[in-house]
Design an enzyme around this catalytic site. Structure first.
Site, PDB file in Angstrom:
ATOM      1  N   HIS A  88      -5.931  -7.473  -0.429  1.00  8.19           N
ATOM      2  CA  HIS A  88      -6.156  -6.079  -0.806  1.00  8.19           C
ATOM      3  C   HIS A  88      -5.361  -5.709  -2.059  1.00  8.19           C
ATOM      4  O   HIS A  88      -4.261  -6.220  -2.277  1.00  8.19           O
ATOM      5  CB  HIS A  88      -5.729  -5.143   0.334  1.00  8.19           C
ATOM      6  CG  HIS A  88      -6.375  -5.457   1.646  1.00  8.19           C
ATOM      7  ND1 HIS A  88      -5.780  -6.272   2.601  1.00  8.19           N
ATOM      8  CD2 HIS A  88      -7.574  -5.079   2.155  1.00  8.19           C
ATOM      9  CE1 HIS A  88      -6.585  -6.370   3.653  1.00  8.19           C
ATOM     10  NE2 HIS A  88      -7.680  -5.663   3.407  1.00  8.19           N
ATOM     11  N   HIS A 116       0.814  -1.225   0.000  1.00 12.83           N
ATOM     12  CA  HIS A 116       0.000   0.000   0.000  1.00 12.83           C
ATOM     13  C   HIS A 116       0.845   1.273   0.000  1.00 12.83           C
ATOM     14  O   HIS A 116       0.302   2.371  -0.192  1.00 12.83           O
ATOM     15  CB  HIS A 116      -0.945   0.022   1.203  1.00 12.83           C
ATOM     16  CG  HIS A 116      -1.961  -1.076   1.199  1.00 12.83           C
ATOM     17  ND1 HIS A 116      -2.871  -1.236   0.178  1.00 12.83           N
ATOM     18  CD2 HIS A 116      -2.193  -2.092   2.072  1.00 12.83           C
ATOM     19  CE1 HIS A 116      -3.632  -2.297   0.432  1.00 12.83           C
ATOM     20  NE2 HIS A 116      -3.236  -2.837   1.567  1.00 12.83           N
ATOM     21  N   ASP A 146      -4.078 -13.003   3.931  1.00 12.14           N
ATOM     22  CA  ASP A 146      -5.358 -12.478   4.409  1.00 12.14           C
ATOM     23  C   ASP A 146      -6.520 -12.890   3.502  1.00 12.14           C
ATOM     24  O   ASP A 146      -7.669 -12.486   3.719  1.00 12.14           O
ATOM     25  CB  ASP A 146      -5.326 -10.955   4.623  1.00 12.14           C
ATOM     26  CG  ASP A 146      -4.622 -10.185   3.538  1.00 12.14           C
ATOM     27  OD1 ASP A 146      -4.258 -10.783   2.504  1.00 12.14           O
ATOM     28  OD2 ASP A 146      -4.423  -8.963   3.718  1.00 12.14           O
ATOM     29  N   ASP A 196      -2.182 -10.680  -2.320  1.00 12.67           N
ATOM     30  CA  ASP A 196      -2.758 -10.267  -1.043  1.00 12.67           C
ATOM     31  C   ASP A 196      -4.267 -10.002  -1.257  1.00 12.67           C
ATOM     32  O   ASP A 196      -4.688  -9.720  -2.379  1.00 12.67           O
ATOM     33  CB  ASP A 196      -2.062  -8.981  -0.568  1.00 12.67           C
ATOM     34  CG  ASP A 196      -2.533  -8.483   0.795  1.00 12.67           C
ATOM     35  OD1 ASP A 196      -1.862  -8.817   1.787  1.00 12.67           O
ATOM     36  OD2 ASP A 196      -3.556  -7.773   0.860  1.00 12.67           O
TER      37      ASP A 196
HETATM   38  C1  SP5 Z   1      -0.861  -5.204   3.934  1.00  7.46           C
HETATM   39  C2  SP5 Z   1      -2.329  -5.272   4.223  1.00  7.46           C
HETATM   40  O1  SP5 Z   1      -2.923  -6.343   4.149  1.00  7.46           O
HETATM   41  N1  SP5 Z   1      -2.948  -4.149   4.605  1.00  7.46           N
HETATM   42  C3  SP5 Z   1      -4.342  -4.156   4.879  1.00  7.46           C
HETATM   43  C4  SP5 Z   1      -4.852  -2.803   5.266  1.00  7.46           C
HETATM   44  C5  SP5 Z   1      -6.345  -2.861   5.469  1.00  7.46           C
HETATM   45  N2  SP5 Z   1      -6.848  -1.667   6.072  1.00  7.46           N
HETATM   46  C6  SP5 Z   1      -8.278  -1.564   6.073  1.00  7.46           C
HETATM   47  C7  SP5 Z   1      -8.939  -2.512   7.008  1.00  7.46           C
HETATM   48  C8  SP5 Z   1      -8.702  -2.130   8.440  1.00  7.46           C
HETATM   49  C9  SP5 Z   1      -9.232  -3.170   9.374  1.00  7.46           C
HETATM   50  N3  SP5 Z   1      -8.828  -2.894  10.703  1.00  7.46           N
HETATM   51  C10 SP5 Z   1      -9.087  -3.973  11.629  1.00  7.46           C
HETATM   52  C11 SP5 Z   1      -8.709  -3.594  13.029  1.00  7.46           C
HETATM   53  C12 SP5 Z   1      -8.822  -4.769  13.941  1.00  7.46           C
HETATM   54  N4  SP5 Z   1      -8.464  -4.409  15.273  1.00  7.46           N
HETATM   55 ZN    ZN Z   2      -3.947  -7.289   2.695  1.00  5.69          ZN
END
Ligand code: SP5
Ligand code: ZN
Length: 334
Positions: free
Chosen positions: A192, A154, A279, A190
């Site tokens: 995302h 990202h 993920d 990934d």
């Molecule tokens: C590298 C990567 O997989 N980055 C993913 C970034 C996703 N951000 C948006 C989702 C945020 C979800 N936050 C969850 C918090 C749990 N405590």
């Molecule tokens: Zn990711």
């Protein structure tokens, strides 16, 4: 397959992240690494080759900012980790910014990626880990695994976001280019979309970027990763986005990955960088695909069958207990 990891990568440990309007525990934890190392049986310390290969991807002003932000934050009287809240979305022009909040907003794409006093050191060594794996493959290894953390895809040339600070896949790809590989491909699997990697190589024809990911209509990073984004200028056609819906299982993911691999084969790379995130696993706490641990073996075998020298860099994956098994499955399949 050689595996690389530097203990200094563990020091980055933000306490919390902004999530759905409140703060929750930070998902990209050092415990992710312990899970992976236990499952793959350890890793070698990378050499410290300095920052030239990092500077080949990232703007000097951004790197200066990553190092300076914790002290600026503290000097402004703030407790905890540095987090941005205002972003220059309308006028992103050259300004001599000094206020820490302005610098944070200028160099971040979201408010979910805190900067701590240890972030620069951890990200620097995540980059060295990617470089060590790249050196191994450029020197003749069939493949190598970089246990990068913080992750990278990202992060753009001058911004952080999505738990990422330095774009380790881009650093690996650029280092391979500078070591003599004329054409490099990046396959990003990934969950995302890797907006930072796409941005960095958007107008270049020498690095092909293909990504299989959750549809940005429903998932972060929302503004990138749509199927009609194909690159521009010399990079026209050298970006390929394959968004998939929630609930995606092996069959659909494997078909999309095969489409990406066919496009990469037409590009005829000298070296492949895989941005690997686990993920996509069925139990991931922040994602919505349904791959099983055994599926990673199949996906990796499909990539290996293409025959390209391959650098595998770690991106996301947040189900701590399963993460190591998922990474081990992928490496075994390769
Ligand atoms: C590298 C990567 O997989 N980055 C993913 C970034 C996703 N951000 C948006 C989702 C945020 C979800 N936050 C969850 C918090 C749990 N405590
Ligand atoms: Zn990711």
């Amino acid at each position: 397959m050689r595996r690389f990891f530097a203990p200094a990568q563990l020091t980055h440990a933000p306490t919390r992240e902004l999530h759905n309007g409140g703060f929750t525990a930070y998902a990209e934890t050092p415990e992710r690494v312990a899970s992976i190392l236990a499952a793959i049986g350890g890793a070698s310390q990378p050499a410290d080759e300095g920052d030239a290969a990092i500077r080949a991807v990232h703007d000097a002003s951004y790197l200066d900012f990553l190092r300076a932000a914790p002290a600026l934050w503290r000097d402004a009287g703030r407790p905890g980790d540095a987090i941005p809240y205002a972003f220059p979305i309308v006028r992103r022009r050259a300004l001599d910014l000094t206020r820490v909040d302005a610098l944070l907003g200028r160099h971040a794409m979201d408010a979910t990626t805190p900067i701590t006093a240890d972030t620069w050191t951890a990200a620097y060594w995540s980059g060295q880990t990617a470089l060590a794996a790249t050196r191994a493959v450029v020197s003749g290894d069939r493949a190598a695994f970089a246990l990068c953390r913080p992750p990278g895809h990202h992060a753009g040339a001058d911004y952080c976001g999505g738990y990422c600070h330095l774009n380790v896949a881009a650093i690996a790809a650029q280092a391979a280019r500078d070591a003599g590989c004329a054409r490099v491909a990046i396959l990003d699997i990934d969950y995302h979309h890797g907006n930072g990697t796409q941005d960095i190589f958007w107008d270049r024809g020498d690095v092909f970027y293909a990504s299989v990911h959750a549809d940005p209509a429903t998932d972060y990073p929302f503004f990138w990763g749509h199927a009609d984004e194909r690159g521009e200028g010399a990079g026209a056609g050298a970006t390929l986005n394959l968004p998939l819906p929630h609930g995606t299982r092996l069959d659909a993911f494997r078909t999309a990955q095969a489409t990406a691999l066919s496009a990469i084969a037409a590009f005829a790379p000298d070296l492949l960088v895989v941005s690997f995130g686990a993920d996509t696993w069925e139990g991931d706490p922040i994602s919505h695909f349904a791959l099983t641990t055994a599926d990673y073996r199949v996906l990796a075998a499909d990539i290996a069958a293409c025959g390209w020298p391959t650098v595998i860099v770690m991106e996301g994956g947040y189900a701590i207990d399963a993460l190591g098994h998922n990474v081990a499955s992928f490496l075994a399949g390769f």
